[in-house]
Motif scaffolding. Structure first.
Motif, PDB file in Angstrom:
ATOM      1  N   TRP A 185     -27.097  75.584  30.716  1.00 50.80           N
ATOM      2  CA  TRP A 185     -26.034  76.183  29.931  1.00 50.80           C
ATOM      3  C   TRP A 185     -25.164  75.138  29.242  1.00 50.80           C
ATOM      4  N   VAL A 186     -25.020  73.989  29.863  1.00 52.25           N
ATOM      5  CA  VAL A 186     -24.283  72.920  29.195  1.00 52.25           C
ATOM      6  C   VAL A 186     -24.992  72.542  27.905  1.00 52.25           C
ATOM      7  N   GLY A 187     -26.310  72.380  27.965  1.00 50.77           N
ATOM      8  CA  GLY A 187     -27.089  72.016  26.788  1.00 50.77           C
ATOM      9  C   GLY A 187     -26.988  73.073  25.699  1.00 50.77           C
ATOM     10  N   VAL A 188     -27.162  74.329  26.077  1.00 48.11           N
ATOM     11  CA  VAL A 188     -27.118  75.424  25.103  1.00 48.11           C
ATOM     12  C   VAL A 188     -25.755  75.506  24.446  1.00 48.11           C
ATOM     13  N   SER A 189     -24.708  75.391  25.242  1.00 47.98           N
ATOM     14  CA  SER A 189     -23.372  75.544  24.665  1.00 47.98           C
ATOM     15  C   SER A 189     -23.029  74.375  23.760  1.00 47.98           C
ATOM     16  N   VAL A 190     -23.513  73.186  24.073  1.00 45.22           N
ATOM     17  CA  VAL A 190     -23.244  72.025  23.214  1.00 45.22           C
ATOM     18  C   VAL A 190     -23.928  72.207  21.868  1.00 45.22           C
ATOM     19  N   ILE A 191     -25.193  72.637  21.878  1.00 48.52           N
ATOM     20  CA  ILE A 191     -25.925  72.864  20.628  1.00 48.52           C
ATOM     21  C   ILE A 191     -25.230  73.948  19.813  1.00 48.52           C
ATOM     22  N   LEU A 192     -24.805  75.002  20.480  1.00 49.89           N
ATOM     23  CA  LEU A 192     -24.108  76.109  19.816  1.00 49.89           C
ATOM     24  C   LEU A 192     -22.815  75.616  19.180  1.00 49.89           C
ATOM     25  N   MET A 193     -22.072  74.808  19.913  1.00 47.31           N
ATOM     26  CA  MET A 193     -20.802  74.299  19.405  1.00 47.31           C
ATOM     27  C   MET A 193     -21.015  73.438  18.164  1.00 47.31           C
ATOM     28  N   ILE A 194     -22.018  72.585  18.200  1.00 49.46           N
ATOM     29  CA  ILE A 194     -22.277  71.712  17.052  1.00 49.46           C
ATOM     30  C   ILE A 194     -22.698  72.541  15.848  1.00 49.46           C
ATOM     31  N   THR A 195     -23.584  73.524  16.083  1.00 49.97           N
ATOM     32  CA  THR A 195     -24.073  74.364  14.996  1.00 49.97           C
ATOM     33  C   THR A 195     -22.931  75.135  14.351  1.00 49.97           C
ATOM     34  N   VAL A 196     -22.117  75.777  15.166  1.00 48.28           N
ATOM     35  CA  VAL A 196     -20.998  76.563  14.646  1.00 48.28           C
ATOM     36  C   VAL A 196     -20.045  75.667  13.873  1.00 48.28           C
ATOM     37  N   SER A 197     -19.792  74.493  14.413  1.00 50.24           N
ATOM     38  CA  SER A 197     -18.868  73.582  13.773  1.00 50.24           C
ATOM     39  C   SER A 197     -19.390  73.119  12.415  1.00 50.24           C
ATOM     40  N   LEU A 198     -20.691  72.819  12.343  1.00 46.62           N
ATOM     41  CA  LEU A 198     -21.288  72.375  11.082  1.00 46.62           C
ATOM     42  C   LEU A 198     -21.267  73.497  10.046  1.00 46.62           C
ATOM     43  N   LEU A 199     -21.618  74.705  10.485  1.00 42.77           N
ATOM     44  CA  LEU A 199     -21.606  75.852   9.574  1.00 42.77           C
ATOM     45  C   LEU A 199     -20.200  76.093   9.050  1.00 42.77           C
ATOM     46  N   PHE A 200     -19.250  76.028   9.961  1.00 37.23           N
ATOM     47  CA  PHE A 200     -17.849  76.234   9.593  1.00 37.23           C
ATOM     48  C   PHE A 200     -17.445  75.225   8.521  1.00 37.23           C
ATOM     49  N   THR A 201     -17.766  73.965   8.743  1.00 33.52           N
ATOM     50  CA  THR A 201     -17.413  72.908   7.801  1.00 33.52           C
ATOM     51  C   THR A 201     -18.078  73.142   6.446  1.00 33.52           C
ATOM     52  N   PHE A 202     -19.359  73.488   6.505  1.00 26.00           N
ATOM     53  CA  PHE A 202     -20.108  73.706   5.268  1.00 26.00           C
ATOM     54  C   PHE A 202     -19.475  74.817   4.428  1.00 26.00           C
ATOM     55  N   PHE A 203     -19.208  75.946   5.071  1.00 30.04           N
ATOM     56  CA  PHE A 203     -18.666  77.074   4.314  1.00 30.04           C
ATOM     57  C   PHE A 203     -17.241  76.808   3.863  1.00 30.04           C
ATOM     58  N   MET A 204     -16.491  76.072   4.644  1.00 27.25           N
ATOM     59  CA  MET A 204     -15.130  75.746   4.235  1.00 27.25           C
ATOM     60  C   MET A 204     -15.155  74.866   2.996  1.00 27.25           C
ATOM     61  N   LEU A 205     -16.071  73.900   2.992  1.00 25.36           N
ATOM     62  CA  LEU A 205     -16.131  72.976   1.855  1.00 25.36           C
ATOM     63  C   LEU A 205     -16.628  73.710   0.601  1.00 25.36           C
ATOM     64  N   LYS A 206     -17.573  74.636   0.805  1.00 26.88           N
ATOM     65  CA  LYS A 206     -18.176  75.304  -0.357  1.00 26.88           C
ATOM     66  C   LYS A 206     -17.314  76.447  -0.876  1.00 26.88           C
ATOM     67  N   TYR A 207     -16.796  77.249   0.045  1.00 25.93           N
ATOM     68  CA  TYR A 207     -16.080  78.464  -0.380  1.00 25.93           C
ATOM     69  C   TYR A 207     -14.619  78.474   0.025  1.00 25.93           C
ATOM     70  N   GLY A 208     -14.191  77.450   0.690  1.00 26.45           N
ATOM     71  CA  GLY A 208     -12.857  77.468   1.279  1.00 26.45           C
ATOM     72  C   GLY A 208     -11.739  77.458   0.269  1.00 26.45           C
TER      73      GLY A 208
END
Ligand SMILES: [Cu+2]
Length: 217
Positions: A185-208
């Motif tokens: 679960w540590v591994g899964v949550s870390v991957i999830l956190m990185i993915t969400v964070s990257l997506l968030f950054t991407f959409f903020m930069l593009k549409y923010g």
């Protein structure tokens, strides 16, 4: 600072922080799951020895005919070694150090009926017990005046005793039973956190950028 620049900075910081956390956590998890790897079996003395003074792990003395245990070791209120693993036929001698006041050796639970008699304090006093096949298994014992202060010990006799695998993080930490699931679960949550964070950054930069902002491109 323009809003877009701020978002870029904030997003970048967030990714950096998440990546750092991601790097740190699997390392910690790997350390937790480490150890000798081949499994390290020790007699299971149960919860009785949890607060025994000087007790960290049992000493495997199965190749010895005679074993000596100090009575009044450490700060004077301990048996040393507090927990041993011996073979049938071994004679154990408890030897008083003279420290910590009057002590004795009294069985708590198990096949060996240890009893050295009334507590005594003199250095050099000894109490002997020969462990035979009749005493195979686990015997725990204590010092009558100091049981409540952790003056306890345990003797495992023979190969056929209940054991626990201590190659995990800690002998006294029951969470090591679930370490595999935990790591997962540590591994899964870390991957999830990185993915969400990257997506968030991407959409903020593009549409923010707000459509009402006039200074943008
Ligand atoms: Cu004592």
């Amino acid at each position: 600072m323009k809003r877009r620049d701020f978002m870029r900075a904030a997003g970048g910081a967030s990714v950096a922080a998440t990546a750092a956390a991601g790097a740190a956590q699997p390392a910690a998890a790997a350390e937790e799951g480490g150890g000798s790897g081949g499994g390290n079996l020790e007699p299971d003395f149960g919860a009785y020895l949890d607060d025994a003074n000087l007790y960290e792990s049992a000493e495997d003395l199965r190749d010895q005919d005679e074993v000596t245990i100090s009575v009044g070791a450490g700060d004077g209120l301990a048996f040393d070694p507090p927990a041993i693993w011996i073979s049938p036929g071994t004679t154990v001698t408890w030897e008083w150090t003279g420290e910590g006041g009057a002590h004795n050796v009294v069985a708590n639970e198990g096949p060996a009926e240890l009893n050295s008699g009334s507590p005594v304090g003199e250095a050099g006093t000894t109490y002997e017990f020969e462990f035979t096949e009749d005493h195979a298994g686990i015997t725990t014992y204590y010092c009558n005046p100091h049981e409540g202060q952790g003056m306890k010990g345990g003797i495992a006799v023979g190969d056929d005793v209940p054991t626990i695998d201590t190659s995990g993080p800690s002998l006294k930490d029951p969470s090591h039973f679930g370490v595999d699931i935990h790591e997962h679960w540590v591994g899964v949550s870390v991957i999830l956190m990185i993915t969400v964070s990257l997506l968030f950054t991407f959409f903020m930069l593009k549409y923010g950028e707000s459509p009402h902002t006039s200074g943008g491109n």
